[in-house]
Motif scaffolding. Structure first.
Motif, PDB file in Angstrom:
ATOM      1  N   VAL A  56      33.351  54.195 -38.338  1.00 20.67           N
ATOM      2  CA  VAL A  56      34.536  53.283 -37.883  1.00 20.67           C
ATOM      3  C   VAL A  56      35.492  53.387 -38.922  1.00 20.67           C
ATOM      4  O   VAL A  56      36.718  53.178 -38.550  1.00 20.67           O
ATOM      5  CB  VAL A  56      33.673  51.972 -37.614  1.00 20.67           C
ATOM      6  CG1 VAL A  56      34.724  51.129 -37.560  1.00 20.67           C
ATOM      7  CG2 VAL A  56      32.966  52.297 -36.549  1.00 20.67           C
ATOM      8  N   SER A  81      39.342  53.711 -38.184  1.00 21.74           N
ATOM      9  CA  SER A  81      40.342  52.672 -38.430  1.00 21.74           C
ATOM     10  C   SER A  81      41.528  52.733 -39.489  1.00 21.74           C
ATOM     11  O   SER A  81      42.629  52.454 -39.158  1.00 21.74           O
ATOM     12  CB  SER A  81      39.643  51.280 -38.762  1.00 21.74           C
ATOM     13  OG  SER A  81      38.592  50.700 -38.092  1.00 21.74           O
ATOM     14  N   MET A 122      36.625  46.399 -37.936  1.00 25.68           N
ATOM     15  CA  MET A 122      37.035  45.898 -36.655  1.00 25.68           C
ATOM     16  C   MET A 122      38.126  44.765 -36.895  1.00 25.68           C
ATOM     17  O   MET A 122      39.004  44.538 -36.042  1.00 25.68           O
ATOM     18  CB  MET A 122      35.850  45.368 -35.865  1.00 25.68           C
ATOM     19  CG  MET A 122      34.878  46.530 -35.694  1.00 25.68           C
ATOM     20  SD  MET A 122      33.356  45.972 -34.589  1.00 25.68           S
ATOM     21  CE  MET A 122      33.979  44.993 -33.283  1.00 25.68           C
ATOM     22  N   ALA A 160      41.436  46.263 -37.409  1.00 30.28           N
ATOM     23  CA  ALA A 160      41.798  47.136 -36.521  1.00 30.28           C
ATOM     24  C   ALA A 160      43.224  46.929 -36.247  1.00 30.28           C
ATOM     25  O   ALA A 160      43.609  45.859 -36.132  1.00 30.28           O
ATOM     26  CB  ALA A 160      40.792  47.262 -35.228  1.00 30.28           C
ATOM     27  N   ALA A 177      39.813  47.345 -31.377  1.00 28.69           N
ATOM     28  CA  ALA A 177      38.434  46.609 -31.772  1.00 28.69           C
ATOM     29  C   ALA A 177      37.622  46.608 -30.656  1.00 28.69           C
ATOM     30  O   ALA A 177      36.303  46.719 -31.108  1.00 28.69           O
ATOM     31  CB  ALA A 177      38.980  45.423 -32.225  1.00 28.69           C
ATOM     32  N   ILE A 219      35.921  49.872 -30.442  1.00 26.51           N
ATOM     33  CA  ILE A 219      34.873  50.275 -31.406  1.00 26.51           C
ATOM     34  C   ILE A 219      33.652  49.599 -31.171  1.00 26.51           C
ATOM     35  O   ILE A 219      32.517  49.978 -31.354  1.00 26.51           O
ATOM     36  CB  ILE A 219      35.545  49.940 -32.919  1.00 26.51           C
ATOM     37  CG1 ILE A 219      36.519  50.846 -33.225  1.00 26.51           C
ATOM     38  CG2 ILE A 219      34.336  49.641 -33.852  1.00 26.51           C
ATOM     39  CD1 ILE A 219      37.370  50.300 -34.513  1.00 26.51           C
ATOM     40  N   ALA A 220      33.908  48.439 -30.746  1.00 30.58           N
ATOM     41  CA  ALA A 220      32.523  47.485 -30.373  1.00 30.58           C
ATOM     42  C   ALA A 220      31.690  48.069 -29.300  1.00 30.58           C
ATOM     43  O   ALA A 220      30.344  48.139 -29.525  1.00 30.58           O
ATOM     44  CB  ALA A 220      33.086  45.940 -30.025  1.00 30.58           C
TER      45      ALA A 220
END
Length: 336
Positions: A103, A107, A165, A168, A174, A177-178
């Motif tokens: 991640v 990002s 996040m 982001a 975000a 990614i979640a």
């Protein structure tokens, strides 16, 4: 379990994985028959069915077998290395650390979702987490020390992921990614297979080739050293194998927890407590569990798609609690 039944266990599990893989190709909004699947795999039949089978469901089934297999094998290898039945990559923060590393690179704009840099970053994150765990907990770590160390590493990786996040570039990134972190095999392609397999296959070979060392280590570190096993080298090799496998799995499917914990425990009563014998059955059981979970998320009625990582966690957490209760009773019995 008799010797004959033990010899039939691995072929039986392999057959189960094959049946579940075919079921995985058949399950979905468009139900397909075995004849449709065979025709599509041979390049025959309706073009739409060929597209569904070869471009949508086949990569998903291959990834389920590969990722479930390496998670089951990694769990059995870590339990053999640490001589602790509760050892598993997911309990010690390896998937969470791999997810954080992946991640963070996304990002920061260093990699995209289909870049080779993504599995490399995830593998580096998983390697670092397992290395820190073994370094902090020490050679003869107690169960409590292992769990506390794993909790600290998981919490740190989770905080880093939350920060990534939070930083982001926009809410959509975000949210993406979640959802990715929840763990899923949905919408995976042969490109994802090509990204993961070059790391998962060597990882599986590395861990399997240590089976003799695990058997010697079960007698204790001093006994293993006297039998010619380099314990420090074994520790580094196993960490490398687990990091390669878990990092590659996380980079294409997100965090899928508890497969590595559950699979060895299901097999150990059937094959005995020899850590060498539990490796292959655990890998096949992990593949079967992830295939079954991925089929289940497709047929469970829901208003939106359930992520496979959520389902494995729902099943795995009660199983983990049951293991802790059993361990507590065992310790209480030993004290009495």
């Amino acid at each position: 379990m008799t010797g004959l039944a033990r010899r039939g266990l691995v072929p039986g599990l392999a057959l189960l994985v094959a049946v579940l893989a075919i079921a995985s190709l058949a399950a979905g909004p468009v139900r397909l028959s075995p004849s449709d699947i065979v025709a599509a795999l041979l390049g025959r039949g309706d073009e739409a069915i060929r597209t569904i089978v070869t471009e949508i469901r086949l990569p998903r089934a291959i990834l389920a077998v590969a990722i479930g297999g390496i998670l089951g094998l990694s769990g059995a290898a870590m339990q053999g290395l640490l001589r602790n039945p509760l050892a598993a990559p997911s309990l010690f923060g390896a998937p969470q650390s791999a997810a954080f590393a992946a991640v963070a690179t996304i990002s920061l704009g260093l990699n995209d979702a289909l870049s080779w840099g993504l599995p490399v970053a995830a593998i580096a994150g998983a390697f670092l987490s397992v290395f820190v765990l073994v370094a902090v907990a020490g050679r003869n770590a107690s169960l409590l020390l292992l769990i506390l160390s794993g909790l600290a590493i998981s919490s740190l990786a989770g905080a880093g992921t939350a920060l990534a996040m939070n930083l982001a570039p926009n809410p959509f990134a975000a949210l993406e990614i979640a959802f990715w972190l929840l763990g899923s095999l949905e919408d995976r392609s042969m490109r994802h297979v090509a990204l993961a397999l070059p790391f998962i296959i060597p990882a599986a070979l590395i861990l399997y080739l240590q089976r003799g060392a695990f058997r010697a280590l079960a007698l204790g570190e001093e006994a293993a050293e006297s039998l010619g096993v380099g314990v420090a080298r074994l520790r580094l090799v196993v960490i490398t194998g687990v990091a390669l496998g878990v990092g590659a799995a996380v980079s294409v499917a997100g965090t899928i927890a508890f497969i590595g914990l559950v699979a060895p425990h299901l097999m150990r009563p059937l094959v005995g407590y020899d850590p060498a014998r539990v490796l292959v059955p655990s890998a096949l059981t992990g593949a079967a569990l992830l295939l079954a979970a991925d089929i289940a998320v497709r047929i469970i009625p829901a208003t939106t798609n359930i992520k496979v990582g959520v389902l494995t966690a729902i099943i795995g957490v009660p199983f983990f609690l049951w293991l802790i209760v059993r361990e507590r009773r065992s310790l209480a019995g030993g004290v009495a």
